[in-house]
Design a protein around this motif. Structure first.
Motif, PDB file in Angstrom:
ATOM      1  N   ILE A   1      -4.371   8.725  -1.158  1.00  9.67           N
ATOM      2  CA  ILE A   1      -5.317   8.046  -2.055  1.00  9.67           C
ATOM      3  C   ILE A   1      -4.748   6.706  -2.510  1.00  9.67           C
ATOM      4  O   ILE A   1      -5.442   5.686  -2.506  1.00  9.67           O
ATOM      5  CB  ILE A   1      -5.631   8.945  -3.268  1.00  9.67           C
ATOM      6  CG1 ILE A   1      -6.384  10.203  -2.817  1.00  9.67           C
ATOM      7  CG2 ILE A   1      -6.461   8.187  -4.309  1.00  9.67           C
ATOM      8  CD1 ILE A   1      -6.610  11.211  -3.919  1.00  9.67           C
ATOM      9  N   GLY A   2      -3.473   6.684  -2.908  1.00  2.70           N
ATOM     10  CA  GLY A   2      -2.833   5.436  -3.306  1.00  2.70           C
ATOM     11  C   GLY A   2      -2.726   4.452  -2.161  1.00  2.70           C
ATOM     12  O   GLY A   2      -2.871   3.240  -2.338  1.00  2.70           O
ATOM     13  N   LEU A   3      -2.488   4.973  -0.954  1.00  2.00           N
ATOM     14  CA  LEU A   3      -2.384   4.130   0.239  1.00  2.00           C
ATOM     15  C   LEU A   3      -3.704   3.441   0.534  1.00  2.00           C
ATOM     16  O   LEU A   3      -3.747   2.271   0.929  1.00  2.00           O
ATOM     17  CB  LEU A   3      -1.958   4.995   1.432  1.00  2.00           C
ATOM     18  CG  LEU A   3      -1.533   4.288   2.719  1.00  2.00           C
ATOM     19  CD1 LEU A   3      -0.251   3.491   2.500  1.00  2.00           C
ATOM     20  CD2 LEU A   3      -1.333   5.311   3.838  1.00  2.00           C
ATOM     21  N   VAL A   4      -4.798   4.143   0.315  1.00  2.00           N
ATOM     22  CA  VAL A   4      -6.130   3.594   0.597  1.00  2.00           C
ATOM     23  C   VAL A   4      -6.595   2.661  -0.510  1.00  2.00           C
ATOM     24  O   VAL A   4      -7.042   1.528  -0.244  1.00  2.00           O
ATOM     25  CB  VAL A   4      -7.156   4.736   0.777  1.00  2.00           C
ATOM     26  CG1 VAL A   4      -8.568   4.164   0.911  1.00  2.00           C
ATOM     27  CG2 VAL A   4      -6.816   5.590   1.983  1.00  2.00           C
ATOM     28  N   LEU A   5      -6.491   3.107  -1.762  1.00  2.00           N
ATOM     29  CA  LEU A   5      -7.121   2.412  -2.883  1.00  2.00           C
ATOM     30  C   LEU A   5      -6.193   1.498  -3.666  1.00  2.00           C
ATOM     31  O   LEU A   5      -6.674   0.619  -4.399  1.00  2.00           O
ATOM     32  CB  LEU A   5      -7.719   3.440  -3.859  1.00  2.00           C
ATOM     33  CG  LEU A   5      -8.792   4.379  -3.307  1.00  2.00           C
ATOM     34  CD1 LEU A   5      -9.182   5.395  -4.371  1.00  2.00           C
ATOM     35  CD2 LEU A   5     -10.011   3.599  -2.846  1.00  2.00           C
ATOM     36  N   GLY A   6      -4.884   1.685  -3.557  1.00  2.00           N
ATOM     37  CA  GLY A   6      -3.977   1.012  -4.472  1.00  2.00           C
ATOM     38  C   GLY A   6      -3.767   1.872  -5.706  1.00  2.00           C
ATOM     39  O   GLY A   6      -4.468   2.876  -5.899  1.00  2.00           O
ATOM     40  N   TYR A   7      -2.819   1.490  -6.554  1.00  2.00           N
ATOM     41  CA  TYR A   7      -2.443   2.371  -7.660  1.00  2.00           C
ATOM     42  C   TYR A   7      -3.524   2.472  -8.735  1.00  2.00           C
ATOM     43  O   TYR A   7      -3.877   3.561  -9.179  1.00  2.00           O
ATOM     44  CB  TYR A   7      -1.140   1.884  -8.299  1.00  2.00           C
ATOM     45  CG  TYR A   7      -0.616   2.837  -9.344  1.00  2.00           C
ATOM     46  CD1 TYR A   7      -0.025   4.042  -8.969  1.00  2.00           C
ATOM     47  CD2 TYR A   7      -0.738   2.561 -10.702  1.00  2.00           C
ATOM     48  CE1 TYR A   7       0.447   4.938  -9.903  1.00  2.00           C
ATOM     49  CE2 TYR A   7      -0.270   3.452 -11.653  1.00  2.00           C
ATOM     50  CZ  TYR A   7       0.316   4.630 -11.249  1.00  2.00           C
ATOM     51  OH  TYR A   7       0.771   5.529 -12.197  1.00  2.00           O
ATOM     52  N   ARG A   8      -4.092   1.345  -9.152  1.00  2.00           N
ATOM     53  CA  ARG A   8      -5.072   1.375 -10.260  1.00  2.00           C
ATOM     54  C   ARG A   8      -6.331   2.146  -9.872  1.00  2.00           C
ATOM     55  O   ARG A   8      -6.788   3.020 -10.614  1.00  2.00           O
ATOM     56  CB  ARG A   8      -5.430  -0.047 -10.690  1.00  2.00           C
ATOM     57  CG  ARG A   8      -4.331  -0.795 -11.420  1.00  2.00           C
ATOM     58  CD  ARG A   8      -4.893  -1.921 -12.265  1.00  2.00           C
ATOM     59  NE  ARG A   8      -5.801  -2.793 -11.508  1.00  2.00           N
ATOM     60  CZ  ARG A   8      -6.618  -3.679 -12.076  1.00  2.00           C
ATOM     61  NH1 ARG A   8      -6.652  -3.811 -13.388  1.00  2.00           N
ATOM     62  NH2 ARG A   8      -7.397  -4.446 -11.339  1.00  2.00           N
TER      63      ARG A   8
ATOM     64  N   ALA B   1       0.827  -1.202   0.000  1.00  2.00           N
ATOM     65  CA  ALA B   1       0.000   0.000   0.000  1.00  2.00           C
ATOM     66  C   ALA B   1       0.865   1.257   0.000  1.00  2.00           C
ATOM     67  O   ALA B   1       0.547   2.238  -0.681  1.00  2.00           O
ATOM     68  CB  ALA B   1      -0.926  -0.002   1.220  1.00  2.00           C
ATOM     69  N   VAL B   2       1.963   1.214   0.736  1.00  2.00           N
ATOM     70  CA  VAL B   2       2.886   2.361   0.763  1.00  2.00           C
ATOM     71  C   VAL B   2       3.508   2.577  -0.618  1.00  2.00           C
ATOM     72  O   VAL B   2       3.622   3.713  -1.091  1.00  2.00           O
ATOM     73  CB  VAL B   2       3.992   2.151   1.824  1.00  2.00           C
ATOM     74  CG1 VAL B   2       5.057   3.249   1.716  1.00  2.00           C
ATOM     75  CG2 VAL B   2       3.395   2.152   3.221  1.00  2.00           C
ATOM     76  N   VAL B   3       3.899   1.482  -1.274  1.00  2.00           N
ATOM     77  CA  VAL B   3       4.463   1.583  -2.628  1.00  2.00           C
ATOM     78  C   VAL B   3       3.435   2.185  -3.589  1.00  2.00           C
ATOM     79  O   VAL B   3       3.771   3.027  -4.425  1.00  2.00           O
ATOM     80  CB  VAL B   3       4.925   0.192  -3.129  1.00  2.00           C
ATOM     81  CG1 VAL B   3       5.340   0.255  -4.589  1.00  2.00           C
ATOM     82  CG2 VAL B   3       6.081  -0.315  -2.283  1.00  2.00           C
ATOM     83  N   SER B   4       2.187   1.765  -3.459  1.00  2.00           N
ATOM     84  CA  SER B   4       1.113   2.328  -4.297  1.00  2.00           C
ATOM     85  C   SER B   4       0.969   3.821  -4.038  1.00  2.00           C
ATOM     86  O   SER B   4       0.772   4.613  -4.972  1.00  2.00           O
ATOM     87  CB  SER B   4      -0.214   1.617  -4.008  1.00  2.00           C
ATOM     88  OG  SER B   4      -0.127   0.244  -4.337  1.00  2.00           O
ATOM     89  N   GLY B   5       1.050   4.211  -2.768  1.00  2.00           N
ATOM     90  CA  GLY B   5       0.955   5.623  -2.420  1.00  2.00           C
ATOM     91  C   GLY B   5       2.082   6.440  -3.009  1.00  2.00           C
ATOM     92  O   GLY B   5       1.856   7.526  -3.568  1.00  2.00           O
ATOM     93  N   VAL B   6       3.293   5.918  -2.920  1.00  2.00           N
ATOM     94  CA  VAL B   6       4.460   6.615  -3.481  1.00  2.00           C
ATOM     95  C   VAL B   6       4.329   6.713  -5.004  1.00  2.00           C
ATOM     96  O   VAL B   6       4.648   7.756  -5.599  1.00  2.00           O
ATOM     97  CB  VAL B   6       5.759   5.882  -3.091  1.00  2.00           C
ATOM     98  CG1 VAL B   6       6.962   6.479  -3.831  1.00  2.00           C
ATOM     99  CG2 VAL B   6       5.981   5.958  -1.583  1.00  2.00           C
ATOM    100  N   SER B   7       3.856   5.655  -5.639  1.00  2.00           N
ATOM    101  CA  SER B   7       3.696   5.655  -7.101  1.00  2.00           C
ATOM    102  C   SER B   7       2.667   6.691  -7.539  1.00  2.00           C
ATOM    103  O   SER B   7       2.877   7.408  -8.522  1.00  2.00           O
ATOM    104  CB  SER B   7       3.273   4.262  -7.589  1.00  2.00           C
ATOM    105  OG  SER B   7       4.233   3.286  -7.236  1.00  2.00           O
TER     106      SER B   7
END
Length: 252
Positions: free
Chosen positions: A185-192, A147-153
């Motif tokens: 938003i990325g942390l909550v939902l993921g990247y897609r 989730a953190v990686v998705s947030g950073v992305s």
């Protein structure tokens, strides 16, 4: 349980309004007594009860008799209703806790960004920590780190949009708070799903932006509330958005 959730939500809604109004002005939130916005008189405990005090005082200050902003009542009702909805819709679950955090961040951003064009760092930081801990406790550390990686992305994607926008419009196109919020938003939902949320936010902001450009001389538009609204919508209907994404990828 529903009554307790409503009481908790309305009390937090009152607190979130204070946070959104005071922090951008560098005022104390915790160690300062609540005062009337008009006469600056310190309010007593019975004048601070969520919803009931507003109704009992008939929407006016007890001391100066000036009208109290209806935003106070709406904020308390909105947060209380959101907490009750989360309990009935999700039950005591991972989704309920995530919904409570998302709705809390959304309400604070609405207040601070519409009032001062500022997205505060502290709600984003506290919200991110809580989201990480909840994902870790309900699932595992790997899920939380993904989730953190998705947030950073998503943060990086939003920053890239800002760079392109700055070059195209030759001025600041996005505020720093909007970019930081993309991480949440990325942390909550993921990247897609996070990308879906960003795209949806532009459609939500478009009518307001057009109206603001026609009616105001100031070209600055608070984008945070629309980012928050899109996060709220995509989280609530995440299964439908996932199905839509799957259809798109299958057709491609």
């Amino acid at each position: 349980m529903a009554v307790l959730m409503f009481i908790l939500g309305s009390c937090l809604g009152s607190f979130y309004l204070v946070v959104g109004k005071r922090l951008p002005l560098k005022k104390k939130v915790v160690n300062d007594r609540s005062r009337c916005d008009n006469c600056n008189h310190i309010l007593k405990w019975w004048q601070l009860l969520p919803i009931f005090s507003f109704l009992f005082l008939k929407g006016k200050c007890h001391y100066c008799h000036q009208k109290i902003s209806i935003v106070n009542l709406l904020m308390e009702l909105a947060c209380g209703s959101a907490f009750v909805f989360a309990y009935f819709y999700y039950g005591i679950s991972f989704e309920m806790f995530m919904f409570l955090i998302v709705s809390s961040i959304t309400l604070i951003i609405f207040v601070s960004d519409f009032s001062y064009y500022i997205i505060l760092d502290s709600p984003l930081v506290i919200g991110s920590i809580l989201i990480f801990l909840i994902k870790w406790s309900y699932f595992d550390l790997k899920t939380a780190l993904i989730a953190v990686v998705s947030g950073v992305s998503l943060f990086a994607s939003m920053y890239l949009v800002k760079i392109i926008g700055d070059i195209m419009f030759k001025r600041e196109s996005l505020g720093g708070g909007d970019i930081k919020f993309a991480f949440v938003i990325g942390l909550v939902l993921g990247y897609r799903l996070g990308l879906c949320s960003l795209i949806l936010s532009t459609f939500l902001a478009l009518p307001y932006s057009c109206a603001a450009l026609m009616l105001k001389k100031n070209n600055e538009v608070p984008y945070g509330p629309f980012l928050a609204s899109s996060l709220f919508i995509v989280f609530l209907f995440s299964e439908k958005f996932i199905s839509l994404l799957n259809l798109i990828f299958i057709s491609l």
